[in-house]
Write an enzyme that holds these catalytic residues in place. Structure first.
Site, mmCIF file in Angstrom:
data_model
loop_
_atom_site.group_PDB
_atom_site.id
_atom_site.type_symbol
_atom_site.label_atom_id
_atom_site.label_comp_id
_atom_site.label_asym_id
_atom_site.label_seq_id
_atom_site.Cartn_x
_atom_site.Cartn_y
_atom_site.Cartn_z
ATOM 1 N N MET A 1 0.850 -1.202 0.000
ATOM 2 C CA MET A 1 0.000 0.000 0.000
ATOM 3 C C MET A 1 0.879 1.243 0.000
ATOM 4 O O MET A 1 0.738 2.142 0.825
ATOM 5 C CB MET A 1 -0.946 -0.063 1.210
ATOM 6 C CG MET A 1 -2.049 0.968 1.262
ATOM 7 S SD MET A 1 -3.031 1.126 -0.229
ATOM 8 C CE MET A 1 -4.538 0.275 0.224
ATOM 9 N N GLY A 2 1.810 1.294 -0.929
ATOM 10 C CA GLY A 2 2.629 2.497 -1.112
ATOM 11 C C GLY A 2 1.908 3.441 -2.054
ATOM 12 O O GLY A 2 0.680 3.422 -2.151
ATOM 13 N N ARG A 3 2.676 4.245 -2.762
ATOM 14 C CA ARG A 3 2.078 5.263 -3.632
ATOM 15 C C ARG A 3 1.176 4.637 -4.690
ATOM 16 O O ARG A 3 0.056 5.094 -4.931
ATOM 17 C CB ARG A 3 3.171 6.040 -4.362
ATOM 18 C CG ARG A 3 4.143 6.782 -3.469
ATOM 19 C CD ARG A 3 5.203 7.392 -4.367
ATOM 20 N NE ARG A 3 6.275 8.024 -3.649
ATOM 21 C CZ ARG A 3 7.361 7.394 -3.220
ATOM 22 N NH1 ARG A 3 7.496 6.090 -3.397
ATOM 23 N NH2 ARG A 3 8.310 8.052 -2.599
ATOM 24 N N ILE A 4 1.681 3.573 -5.348
ATOM 25 C CA ILE A 4 0.895 3.004 -6.451
ATOM 26 C C ILE A 4 -0.320 2.247 -5.904
ATOM 27 O O ILE A 4 -1.421 2.343 -6.442
ATOM 28 C CB ILE A 4 1.782 2.112 -7.356
ATOM 29 C CG1 ILE A 4 2.907 2.980 -7.971
ATOM 30 C CG2 ILE A 4 0.961 1.456 -8.460
ATOM 31 C CD1 ILE A 4 3.975 2.212 -8.742
ATOM 32 N N THR B 1 1.750 -5.754 -11.561
ATOM 33 C CA THR B 1 2.472 -4.687 -12.281
ATOM 34 C C THR B 1 3.733 -4.304 -11.500
ATOM 35 O O THR B 1 4.299 -3.241 -11.731
ATOM 36 C CB THR B 1 1.585 -3.429 -12.447
ATOM 37 O OG1 THR B 1 1.050 -3.076 -11.177
ATOM 38 C CG2 THR B 1 0.467 -3.648 -13.443
ATOM 39 N N SER B 2 4.144 -5.165 -10.539
ATOM 40 C CA SER B 2 5.306 -4.790 -9.707
ATOM 41 C C SER B 2 6.580 -5.392 -10.304
ATOM 42 O O SER B 2 7.243 -4.758 -11.132
ATOM 43 C CB SER B 2 5.094 -5.206 -8.253
ATOM 44 O OG SER B 2 5.043 -6.611 -8.132
ATOM 45 N N ARG B 3 6.903 -6.618 -9.920
ATOM 46 C CA ARG B 3 8.015 -7.333 -10.524
ATOM 47 C C ARG B 3 7.623 -8.795 -10.639
ATOM 48 O O ARG B 3 6.977 -9.343 -9.720
ATOM 49 C CB ARG B 3 9.282 -7.220 -9.652
ATOM 50 C CG ARG B 3 9.980 -5.872 -9.703
ATOM 51 C CD ARG B 3 10.646 -5.613 -11.070
ATOM 52 N NE ARG B 3 11.359 -4.355 -11.116
ATOM 53 C CZ ARG B 3 10.858 -3.185 -11.508
ATOM 54 N NH1 ARG B 3 9.589 -3.111 -11.894
ATOM 55 N NH2 ARG B 3 11.601 -2.099 -11.547
ATOM 56 N N GLU C 1 12.358 -11.192 -18.613
ATOM 57 C CA GLU C 1 11.851 -10.247 -19.611
ATOM 58 C C GLU C 1 12.929 -9.989 -20.643
ATOM 59 O O GLU C 1 14.094 -9.827 -20.248
ATOM 60 C CB GLU C 1 11.441 -8.939 -18.930
ATOM 61 C CG GLU C 1 10.296 -9.129 -17.950
ATOM 62 C CD GLU C 1 9.878 -7.843 -17.230
ATOM 63 O OE1 GLU C 1 10.397 -6.758 -17.583
ATOM 64 O OE2 GLU C 1 9.046 -7.933 -16.322
ATOM 65 N N HIS D 1 5.738 -5.013 -19.938
ATOM 66 C CA HIS D 1 6.284 -4.096 -18.923
ATOM 67 C C HIS D 1 6.067 -2.622 -19.308
ATOM 68 O O HIS D 1 7.024 -1.871 -19.527
ATOM 69 C CB HIS D 1 7.779 -4.394 -18.681
ATOM 70 C CG HIS D 1 8.247 -3.914 -17.333
ATOM 71 N ND1 HIS D 1 9.205 -4.559 -16.595
ATOM 72 C CD2 HIS D 1 7.884 -2.842 -16.569
ATOM 73 C CE1 HIS D 1 9.415 -3.909 -15.459
ATOM 74 N NE2 HIS D 1 8.618 -2.864 -15.432
HETATM 75 C C1 GLV Z 1 9.352 0.162 -13.706
HETATM 76 O O1 GLV Z 1 9.278 -1.022 -13.731
HETATM 77 C C2 GLV Z 1 9.710 0.917 -12.556
HETATM 78 O O2 GLV Z 1 10.134 0.320 -11.559
HETATM 79 O O3 GLV Z 1 9.617 2.147 -12.592
#
Ligand code: GLV
Length: 329
Positions: free
Chosen positions: A157-160, A238-240, A269, A288
């Site tokens: 629960m950070g910025r994104i 969408t993280s890693r 990737e 990505h």
């Molecule tokens: C992209 O993957 C980022 O970490 O900004």
């Protein structure tokens, strides 16, 4: 007396705005190709440069950093800096910076887009039409899952994570989250409820991952966690890629432990050409693209350049990842 300009290597052709800021102030070399220059090039550039601008996946390990006799800064053109050995950099007196904030909303848009696309089978629908498979409007044809009113569990629960929460709230979703620390803003402003991860996984209709890749989050979502999720649920990442054990996710999608996934990131990737995901209809794939908009990439280039120039000018960069670093003179 003329002093030599600091030497800087930029590992990809980042937008002009950032390059223009550095031009004239440093002696600039921009890698001409689109592909990763490879570890040997990084070893060589670290040895000769005062600063590097790198992107996610560039192998900035302890050996590359140790080669950097004059290296003062590694400016990461991304928020995630997991391919840089920050501990080694700190010991060696090398600053590491990143580009947070400017990409938050853009990445949250993509995460929510993948959630919607997976829920409503948008990628699959596009393929059905293109392959001539659309024969009728059918009462049971290509049914997906409701997003409005569903329960979204966020891991991180950070910025994104918070930006995704804002989007989810306007879709009338119930919000749950698991994170290292409780987040009062998310609880107060978005009504997000904190939960242990295992419980969150069992009750969520959608699970979206927003934590960085670290030694404690690597493989966080494996067989046990995927089996705990609802069979109708959808995983968005969408993280890693390495936060999820990819071969277990393949099984989960093939064997119906969960119903679908929306993925922007992968263990390896680019995705290898024979990867099982390529043959699965219940997964929507993106190469990505979290921060990939014209506007955001331009802002990131400026931020990466400003971080680098500040460090080379002897100042503390605004987005320093390792504040305990002892500066090299
Ligand atoms: C992209 O993957 C980022 O970490 O900004």
């Amino acid at each position: 007396m003329k002093t030599m300009k600091p030497m800087v290597f930029v590992s990809r052709n980042i937008p002009d705005k950032g390059l223009d800021l550095m031009k004239g102030k440093v002696s600039l070399e921009v890698w001409p190709g689109e592909d990763n220059p490879g570890r040997d090039v990084f070893l060589e550039k670290a040895a000769s440069c005062d600063g590097l601008v790198v992107i996610p996946g560039d192998p900035i390990d302890s050996e590359v950093l140790a080669a950097g006799k004059f290296l003062k800064i590694v400016s990461c053109y991304a928020v995630g800096y997991d391919s840089i050995d920050v501990n080694a950099a700190t010991e060696l007196g090398i600053m590491v910076t990143n580009t947070p904030d400017v990409l938050t909303e853009t990445t949250a848009d993509l995460a929510f887009g993948l959630l919607l696309a997976a829920a409503r089978r948008i990628g699959e629908g596009d393929r059905v039409i293109r392959s001539g498979g659309w024969k009728h409007w059918g009462p049971r044809f290509m049914l997906g899952q409701d997003v409005s009113g569903a329960t979204l569990g966020l891991i991180g629960m950070g910025r994104i994570g918070q930006a995704v929460s804002r989007r989810a709230k306007s879709f009338g979703m119930n919000l749950l989250y698991y994170a290292r620390h409780r987040n009062e803003i998310a609880e107060r402003e978005y009504g997000a409820r904190y939960m242990e991860m295992e419980t969150l996984l069992t009750v969520s209709d959608f699970v979206s991952i927003h934590c960085p890749l670290t030694s404690s989050t690597e493989g966080l979502i494996g067989e046990r966690q995927l089996r705990a999720m609802k069979p109708t649920s959808i995983l968005v990442n969408t993280s890693r890629g390495r936060v999820v054990v990819e071969k277990e996710l393949v099984r989960a999608l093939q064997e119906g432990w969960i119903s679908g996934a929306g993925l922007d990131v992968f263990e390896k990737e680019p995705l290898p050409p024979d990867h099982p995901f390529l043959y699965m209809e219940n997964v929507i794939l993106c190469p990505h693209l979290g921060s990939a908009t014209v506007q955001t990439r331009e802002k990131m280039s400026v931020m990466a350049a400003e971080n680098l120039l500040a460090a080379l000018d002897g100042h503390t960069p605004r987005f320093l990842v390792n504040p305990t670093v002892r500066r090299k003179d």
